[in-house]
Each structure stands twice: as structure tokens, then as C-alpha cells.
Design an enzyme around this catalytic site. Sequence first.
Site, PDB file in Angstrom:
ATOM      1  N   ARG A 131      -7.673   2.185  -2.614  1.00  0.00           N
ATOM      2  CA  ARG A 131      -8.547   2.387  -1.319  1.00  0.00           C
ATOM      3  C   ARG A 131      -9.120   3.726  -1.200  1.00  0.00           C
ATOM      4  O   ARG A 131      -8.423   4.825  -1.069  1.00  0.00           O
ATOM      5  CB  ARG A 131      -7.496   1.839  -0.030  1.00  0.00           C
ATOM      6  CG  ARG A 131      -8.500   1.665   1.263  1.00  0.00           C
ATOM      7  CD  ARG A 131      -7.515   1.399   2.594  1.00  0.00           C
ATOM      8  NE  ARG A 131      -8.293   0.411   3.206  1.00  0.00           N
ATOM      9  CZ  ARG A 131      -8.435   0.291   4.398  1.00  0.00           C
ATOM     10  NH1 ARG A 131      -7.927   1.226   5.343  1.00  0.00           N
ATOM     11  NH2 ARG A 131      -8.791  -0.697   5.060  1.00  0.00           N
ATOM     12  N   GLY A 157      -9.308  -6.391   9.217  1.00  0.00           N
ATOM     13  CA  GLY A 157      -8.171  -5.758   9.760  1.00  0.00           C
ATOM     14  C   GLY A 157      -7.916  -6.340  11.226  1.00  0.00           C
ATOM     15  O   GLY A 157      -7.158  -7.164  11.540  1.00  0.00           O
ATOM     16  N   ARG A 158      -8.775  -5.653  12.253  1.00  0.00           N
ATOM     17  CA  ARG A 158      -8.236  -6.084  13.660  1.00  0.00           C
ATOM     18  C   ARG A 158      -8.520  -7.533  13.885  1.00  0.00           C
ATOM     19  O   ARG A 158      -7.558  -7.957  14.527  1.00  0.00           O
ATOM     20  CB  ARG A 158      -9.153  -5.176  14.666  1.00  0.00           C
ATOM     21  CG  ARG A 158      -8.691  -3.681  14.446  1.00  0.00           C
ATOM     22  CD  ARG A 158      -9.940  -2.809  15.371  1.00  0.00           C
ATOM     23  NE  ARG A 158     -10.995  -2.877  14.227  1.00  0.00           N
ATOM     24  CZ  ARG A 158     -12.123  -2.956  14.620  1.00  0.00           C
ATOM     25  NH1 ARG A 158     -12.639  -2.902  16.095  1.00  0.00           N
ATOM     26  NH2 ARG A 158     -13.193  -2.668  13.892  1.00  0.00           N
ATOM     27  N   TYR A 165      -5.742  11.384   3.861  1.00  0.00           N
ATOM     28  CA  TYR A 165      -4.495  11.471   3.490  1.00  0.00           C
ATOM     29  C   TYR A 165      -4.263  12.259   2.426  1.00  0.00           C
ATOM     30  O   TYR A 165      -5.374  12.833   1.876  1.00  0.00           O
ATOM     31  CB  TYR A 165      -3.541   9.975   3.574  1.00  0.00           C
ATOM     32  CG  TYR A 165      -3.325   9.566   4.812  1.00  0.00           C
ATOM     33  CD1 TYR A 165      -2.718  10.282   5.915  1.00  0.00           C
ATOM     34  CD2 TYR A 165      -3.994   8.119   5.085  1.00  0.00           C
ATOM     35  CE1 TYR A 165      -2.712   9.620   7.104  1.00  0.00           C
ATOM     36  CE2 TYR A 165      -3.960   7.697   6.481  1.00  0.00           C
ATOM     37  CZ  TYR A 165      -3.331   8.581   7.453  1.00  0.00           C
ATOM     38  OH  TYR A 165      -3.154   7.951   8.763  1.00  0.00           O
ATOM     39  N   GLN A 191       0.790  -1.218  -0.091  1.00  0.00           N
ATOM     40  CA  GLN A 191      -0.122   0.082  -0.027  1.00  0.00           C
ATOM     41  C   GLN A 191       0.919   1.179  -0.116  1.00  0.00           C
ATOM     42  O   GLN A 191       1.619   1.558   0.966  1.00  0.00           O
ATOM     43  CB  GLN A 191      -1.042   0.002   1.029  1.00  0.00           C
ATOM     44  CG  GLN A 191      -2.008   1.206   1.193  1.00  0.00           C
ATOM     45  CD  GLN A 191      -2.803   1.393   2.161  1.00  0.00           C
ATOM     46  OE1 GLN A 191      -2.160   1.961   3.146  1.00  0.00           O
ATOM     47  NE2 GLN A 191      -3.983   1.286   2.108  1.00  0.00           N
TER      48      GLN A 191
END
Length: 356
Positions: A225, A316-317, A178, A98
Site C-alpha cells: 500500500r 473503508g468507512r 509510517y 497488513q
Amino acid sequence: MATLFDPLQLGSLTLANRILMAPMTRARGTREHVPTPMMVEYYAQRASAGLIISEAIGISQQGLGWAYATGLWSEAQITGWRRITDVVHAAGGRIIAQLWHMGRVVHPSFLDGAQPIGPSVTTAPGLAHTYAGKQPYSQARALPIEEIPLLLADFAQAARNALEAGFDGVQIHAANGYLIDQFLRDSGNFRTDAYGGSIENRARLLREVTETVAGVVGTDRTGVRLTPSSHDQGVRDSDPIPVFTHAARVLSDIGIAHLELREPPFNGTFGVSEYPPSAAVIRQAFHGALILNSDYDMARAQAALASGLADAIAFGRPFISNPQLPDLLKRGLPLRPEDRSTWFTQGEEGYIDYPA
């Protein structure tokens, strides 16, 4: 009907299952942003994912403002990531890089005191995570048009470095407040040139970065993404559906292999959406593989695949504390909760010490 355990053709990559590991910053690199041996073990443990999307990796020092995060601009960084991709491949896994430019949320302490860049002269809310602890963000300078070719060159070089490091492809980080997301949404982009104003202009940088990166690695190994429905680091849009459906059409026309959407539910456990999920609308605009992320359990993930809304789910988590997540889901076993206090430490605890 597709299931989480069916293979998936993602561009030129054949994935063993549709349980993807989402990108997660874990702050286990060195102060020089080089991957560490601990990271080799971390990724090797999770190689049973259909695809690992790496933690966000800085394309340049200008674009990286997170303590102990990693980059892809130096030989040492490339070598460090090559050790990781080698062990993932040896275990039968697939991994893409990424690519990350943080824009206005890079603290000047990472830039020898220089200002960060953004679409406009703005200051992010909150505090930056620096080597000296939490510090207020500084005002960004507006990126001049004449510097955009330099930015695109940094993305191109990072893409070349990702291939040299052995990655199977790349994902462009255009989400979570971002740099590219800052250009896309109207809360922080006040430009009056070709990169501001209309939706088409605000999406121009996304298009140019994607075309640049795909020109290096191939559209069949490129993904993006986006975070259409949430408010991230002071970045939001007053009318996101037209913005992100246009972005999806642009990406579809370029022909990239996948688009990942992170859209937390209104009652999400990590991040909350301000708007209803846009996946159904974006599904109509984007013709590549669509990957959904955020707060998915087995039942919700399978329902998204069965309905045709998604082609794969990025977890993810759950992958933090359950390295063999695909096997646990397939066997219907309970998942171990993660320990948030260890998310961004520099130690092995909560990183590579979870038993099989």
C-alpha cells in the site's frame, strides 16, 4: 467491461468480487496487542468482501505504537488472528494481513522509554495516541545500517506468523507516514548513505522489505500500500510522481500480486491530497493488479473499473457501518453513515452492533 461484482484473480487468490475492505485501525485489541472475540465477530460480519485487508498489524513491539492495536509477534497474537481467519474462511471470504511498522510515530511509552526509529533524526508533528491519552511525539533516532537486517528479519517473521495464523497473504504498509513511507519521501529522510539521497536509495528499504516478505509468502500472495499524493503525519515529498513511479516499477519488477493506492480527492471527506492523483501514471509502471481507495461511491468506483484505471476498489468507512456492503451496492440500497465517535473505542457500539 469489468464491474464491481465480477470475480478477480489477484495473484494466486480468486476473489468473488472486486469490492475490497480497506485496512482500518479500530483499536479493539488488548493492551498486549492480542485480538479479542469482538474482533472475530467484526471480521465475520464483513466476509462478503472480495478480499478483506486486515487492520494494520504490528510486526514487532518496536514497530507498534497505537493503543489497543494488534500485533503478530507472539503466540497469543497468532492464535487470536487464527480465530478470525477461520471464521472468514468458513463464510467463504478471503483475508490478508497488513504488516505495519510505524517508525518515528511510535511513542516511547510503548517501548519502555526507548527512542523510536526513523530514517533520520526527526520528530513527527502532532500527538501520539497512547494509553495515557494524547502525548507529544518524541525525537526518533536514525536507524543504523547495521540494524536494517534486524528490521528485515522482523518483517520475515511477521510474514511467517501471518501464514501460521491462516491469512491468505500479506500487504506491506508502506503508506500514511509510517516507517517505509518515511524513508521514501524527502521531508524526513536526510540520510547520506545507501538509503538516502537519490530516489533509488530512498526506495531501497521498500524494495528490501518487499523482497524479504515475498520470499516468505510468495510474490503471488504479496501486496503493498502506498499514498503518493497526500501529506501524512508530517511526511510529504517535494516531487512525488518520480518517487512513486519508481517505487511502482520496483514493485512490478519484483512481481507482487497487487498495489493499493490511497489517494483522497482534493475535496475528500477524510484526508486531502496535496497533489493530483497519480494512479494513471502508476498504472503504466505497475503490471500487477491495481487497487484504488478513498472516497469512492458506486458510480466513481464503477467508472474506475470501466476505464481500466483500476482492477478493484478498496472501501473503508462504508464497511464500518454497512457490514454487507457488496449486497447493498448490488441492490442499490442506501448506505448507513458511520459514527466517528466510535471508531477507536474499545466497545461493541459502532463496531459489531450494526443490524443486517
